[in-house]
Design an enzyme around this catalytic site. Sequence first.
Site, PDB file in Angstrom:
ATOM      1  N   LYS A  19      40.047  35.597  38.940  1.00  0.00           N
ATOM      2  CA  LYS A  19      40.134  36.791  39.793  1.00  0.00           C
ATOM      3  C   LYS A  19      38.820  37.549  39.823  1.00  0.00           C
ATOM      4  O   LYS A  19      38.347  37.954  40.885  1.00  0.00           O
ATOM      5  CB  LYS A  19      41.269  37.684  39.271  1.00  0.00           C
ATOM      6  N   SER A  20      38.196  37.736  38.667  1.00  0.00           N
ATOM      7  CA  SER A  20      36.936  38.495  38.619  1.00  0.00           C
ATOM      8  C   SER A  20      35.862  37.822  39.466  1.00  0.00           C
ATOM      9  O   SER A  20      35.138  38.471  40.224  1.00  0.00           O
ATOM     10  CB  SER A  20      36.433  38.581  37.171  1.00  0.00           C
ATOM     11  N   ARG A 120      44.930  55.433  38.282  1.00  0.00           N
ATOM     12  CA  ARG A 120      43.874  54.931  37.380  1.00  0.00           C
ATOM     13  C   ARG A 120      42.574  55.727  37.515  1.00  0.00           C
ATOM     14  O   ARG A 120      42.213  56.164  38.615  1.00  0.00           O
ATOM     15  CB  ARG A 120      43.652  53.432  37.639  1.00  0.00           C
ATOM     16  N   SER A 165      33.271  48.546  29.889  1.00  0.00           N
ATOM     17  CA  SER A 165      33.926  48.181  31.138  1.00  0.00           C
ATOM     18  C   SER A 165      32.992  47.396  32.055  1.00  0.00           C
ATOM     19  O   SER A 165      31.960  47.906  32.493  1.00  0.00           O
ATOM     20  CB  SER A 165      34.414  49.431  31.871  1.00  0.00           C
ATOM     21  N   GLN A 167      33.774  46.582  34.995  1.00  0.00           N
ATOM     22  CA  GLN A 167      33.886  47.154  36.341  1.00  0.00           C
ATOM     23  C   GLN A 167      32.857  48.257  36.541  1.00  0.00           C
ATOM     24  O   GLN A 167      32.207  48.339  37.582  1.00  0.00           O
ATOM     25  CB  GLN A 167      35.294  47.691  36.576  1.00  0.00           C
ATOM     26  N   ASP A 317      42.482  41.563  28.984  1.00  0.00           N
ATOM     27  CA  ASP A 317      43.663  41.340  29.828  1.00  0.00           C
ATOM     28  C   ASP A 317      44.724  40.487  29.125  1.00  0.00           C
ATOM     29  O   ASP A 317      45.761  40.185  29.713  1.00  0.00           O
ATOM     30  CB  ASP A 317      43.242  40.664  31.144  1.00  0.00           C
ATOM     31  N   ARG A 348      49.358  49.804  29.264  1.00  0.00           N
ATOM     32  CA  ARG A 348      49.802  48.484  28.802  1.00  0.00           C
ATOM     33  C   ARG A 348      50.074  48.458  27.303  1.00  0.00           C
ATOM     34  O   ARG A 348      50.829  47.612  26.816  1.00  0.00           O
ATOM     35  CB  ARG A 348      48.756  47.441  29.192  1.00  0.00           C
TER      36      ARG A 348
END
Length: 441
Positions: A19-20, A120, A165, A167, A317, A348
Amino acid sequence: MRASRAHAMSGVVRVPGDKSISHRALMFGGMATGSLKITGLLEAEDVLNTAAAMRAFGAQIDRQDDGSWRVAGCGVGGLSEPTAPLDFGNAGTGTRLIMGVIAGHDMTVKLIGDASLSRRPMGRVLGPLKSMGLEVLEGDRDTLPLTIRGSASLVPIEYKLPVPSAQVKSAILIAGLMARGETTVLEAEATRDHTERMLRYLGADVQTEKRDGLTAITVTGDAELVGRDIIVPGDPSSAAFLVAAAVIVPGSDVTVEGVLINKTRSGLYTTLQEMGADVVFLNDRDEGGERIADIRARSSVLRGVVVPPERAPSMIDEYAVLAVVAAFADGETRMQGLAELKVKESDRLAATADGLAANGVTARVDGNDLIVTGAATVTGGGLVATHLDHRIAMAFLTLGLATEAPVTVDDAGIIATSFKEFGSLMGSLGATFEPAKGLSS
Ligand code: S3P
């Protein structure tokens, strides 16, 4: 959806693309000059939202008859303002990385998403991007919906990540492609490095060096990206569920072929091996600039371990499914330093502990640690709240393959955001998943 005890899981399968890497391939392809072919792109909702966004910016993106994707880019800084808001659905990666793209363009864009994404934190990305020149309009919000305005004259920055992170790192590096001069991100813990690898592969100047115990990643602005074909390897975060199932269901022997084993992503596999799991990498090889292997997993006698906090970025994840495996280990498994788990698609950390407790597993949260006490048999029989979190849904359906009574998750529809083949692949290995009355399957 309800998962019942399986007899043995066996077979040789492939999982869909990472996915990344898929998000990045579409974004960077859309910013490149010329066209490129993507093979193995993940065709899941999160990534399709990124494809739709890049089309709205003017990139030409088409799926070919052979399943590959062709992207014709507009050049770095050459995208146009979309005419409608961009809906990223459930995808944090798509949203945060696109903010870096928007930052370097003279355009105003509204970003929206589902209830999970709208909770988020976006301030972690907006903060550094604002210091480069991005503006947040309509009040200084830091959650979606957000309207942001980029700038064609971005200022380069040096920025130390306050949280580990990829992201945040990626959004800044992407904006740095369009800034005047050198933009540097400093990280204390290694996070996934797909942005650095792919930008280099497409011709950008990205340097990595050690500086005072930190890693400094520097991108040179006014960059150009050239169209070069990209191969997306199998997603280790999806393979994780199949591997976990093989490890906890007696008599299992499963091989997942062509999985990404980049060191910034393989922490789960290291941890499983430390627990005594029979998990091995076979045919370790390089493909498209990434390390891949076939992962063979067999049912195993497991022991509890301490998972150190510095490993968290390389398996961020995978904690929900690791906690499921830990439920079958001898003794206690302590997973340390999981603050970032609280801001994933759900909290989570809490969702995992609650789901385990609902199925008779002793689990507790201690600060930022998750502690699971394993047992030879797990009763199951619980209903798990997924909170719009695909990985909670998949982790607990995996649990149900080895519990005495079936495990039910309240929303399996959310799995389509990342891994719509999950049910059929698990089924081909020997799992039984059935729709549960009155619940989204
Ligand atoms: C991702 C980074 C991680 C991860 C997410 C994908 C990426 O998020 O949890 O699924 O592709 O860069 P953070 O950067 O928030 O840790």
